[in-house]
Design a protein around this motif. Structure first.
Motif, mmCIF file in Angstrom:
data_model
loop_
_atom_site.group_PDB
_atom_site.id
_atom_site.type_symbol
_atom_site.label_atom_id
_atom_site.label_comp_id
_atom_site.label_asym_id
_atom_site.label_seq_id
_atom_site.Cartn_x
_atom_site.Cartn_y
_atom_site.Cartn_z
ATOM 1 N N THR A 48 19.533 30.069 -61.209
ATOM 2 C CA THR A 48 20.970 29.827 -61.259
ATOM 3 C C THR A 48 21.219 28.328 -61.365
ATOM 4 N N VAL A 49 22.052 27.957 -62.316
ATOM 5 C CA VAL A 49 22.403 26.549 -62.503
ATOM 6 C C VAL A 49 23.860 26.363 -62.104
ATOM 7 N N SER A 50 24.101 25.408 -61.227
ATOM 8 C CA SER A 50 25.452 25.084 -60.778
ATOM 9 C C SER A 50 25.913 23.817 -61.497
ATOM 10 N N LEU A 51 27.070 23.921 -62.181
ATOM 11 C CA LEU A 51 27.593 22.808 -62.960
ATOM 12 C C LEU A 51 28.989 22.418 -62.484
ATOM 13 N N THR A 52 29.267 21.140 -62.473
ATOM 14 C CA THR A 52 30.623 20.616 -62.308
ATOM 15 C C THR A 52 30.779 19.507 -63.333
ATOM 16 N N TYR A 53 31.776 19.642 -64.220
ATOM 17 C CA TYR A 53 31.859 18.661 -65.299
ATOM 18 C C TYR A 53 33.288 18.503 -65.795
ATOM 19 N N GLY A 54 33.473 17.426 -66.565
ATOM 20 C CA GLY A 54 34.752 17.144 -67.207
ATOM 21 C C GLY A 54 34.553 16.993 -68.700
ATOM 22 N N LEU A 55 35.332 16.127 -69.330
ATOM 23 C CA LEU A 55 35.227 15.953 -70.775
ATOM 24 C C LEU A 55 34.093 15.010 -71.168
ATOM 25 N N PHE A 56 33.662 14.154 -70.251
ATOM 26 C CA PHE A 56 32.670 13.143 -70.604
ATOM 27 C C PHE A 56 31.367 13.281 -69.822
ATOM 28 N N SER A 57 31.442 13.652 -68.568
ATOM 29 C CA SER A 57 30.224 13.698 -67.750
ATOM 30 C C SER A 57 30.325 14.808 -66.714
ATOM 31 N N GLY A 58 29.201 15.057 -66.040
ATOM 32 C CA GLY A 58 29.181 16.084 -65.007
ATOM 33 C C GLY A 58 27.888 16.030 -64.222
ATOM 34 N N THR A 59 27.750 16.959 -63.296
ATOM 35 C CA THR A 59 26.528 17.070 -62.497
ATOM 36 C C THR A 59 26.008 18.501 -62.568
ATOM 37 N N CYS A 60 24.701 18.665 -62.429
ATOM 38 C CA CYS A 60 24.101 19.997 -62.445
ATOM 39 C C CYS A 60 22.937 20.052 -61.455
ATOM 40 N N GLU A 61 22.726 21.233 -60.912
ATOM 41 C CA GLU A 61 21.592 21.474 -60.029
ATOM 42 C C GLU A 61 21.097 22.893 -60.243
ATOM 43 N N GLN A 62 19.808 23.092 -60.007
ATOM 44 C CA GLN A 62 19.161 24.362 -60.317
ATOM 45 C C GLN A 62 18.646 25.022 -59.029
#
Length: 227
Positions: A48-62
């Motif tokens: 499962t990959v958790s993402l939080t992002y906008g139009l330019f950048s974001g963060t992800c964790e697995q």
């Protein structure tokens, strides 16, 4: 000099336009448009990959099935999409918001000018305020519609997750939650509508007063008509 009523109403519309301008800047700058949980099935385990992002950048964790968590990483949206339809749509959304920003700036200038000057009979008056606020609201609405289309139609979150972790295989599930950066656009639209309504009430009242002053003499009281 403008009347107190005119100054007050255009100043109120100016405040709404400035708030709209600031909120568009916040929407563009903040990376909280979307939070997604994307599930993938691998050869030996599920991920499962958790993402939080906008139009330019974001963060992800697995997260793997055994509970192992990979350290959170930061990514650039454009780098993870590699000229796909999702990237083209993101670019269109950015362009729409930039146009909305410019329209809001022009609307702020028009309302400020009208608040401190006599009424205009040209595009610099209420007509200009209606135009620029309408355009700002329309551009923002288009951006607000395109983003969910990009999520559901182009699989934006799935592409970003695969860009973060290249070994991911088959997508099995997706859960999406829209963040405050996205919902702010709804407030921007309401502020533009509020500006239009304020100026409309002023313009309508001024028009009614002008018509009242132009009543034909036959409508005047009979005791006033003396020769």
């Amino acid at each position: 000099m403008p009347s107190r009523k005119k100054t007050t109403m255009f100043a109120s519309a100016f405040c709404a336009c400035v708030c709209s301008f600031v909120l568009i800047c916040v929407t563009l700058a903040t990376p909280h448009w979307m939070s997604s949980q994307i599930g993938f099935s691998g050869t030996n385990s599920s991920v499962t990959v958790s993402l939080t992002y906008g139009l330019f950048s974001g963060t992800c964790e697995q997260f793997v099935a055994a509970g192992l968590q990979v350290a959170e990483t930061t990514f650039q949206v454009a780098d993870n999409l590699h000229k796909t339809p999702a990237q083209s749509t993101i670019t269109t959304i950015i362009v729409m918001l930039v146009l909305s920003l410019l329209s809001s700036l022009l609307s702020s200038g028009f309302t400020c000018t009208n608040a401190v000057s006599n009424p205009y009979q040209t595009f610099l008056g209420p007509t200009g305020v209606y135009t620029w606020n309408s355009l700002c609201g329309i551009f923002t609405l288009i951006a607000m519609i395109l983003f969910p289309v990009n999520i559901e139609g182009n699989g934006l979150s799935v592409e970003l997750a695969q860009g973060c972790f290249s070994l991911l295989q088959t997508n099995t599930k997706s859960e999406h939650t829209y963040g405050y950066s996205y919902w702010i656009m709804l407030l921007i639209i309401f502020l533009n509508i509020a500006s239009i309504i304020i100026i409309y009430f002023y313009d309508h009242a001024r028009y009614s007063k002008k018509k009242e002053q132009e009543r034909p003499i036959e409508n005047a009281p009979k005791d006033v008509i003396l020769f």
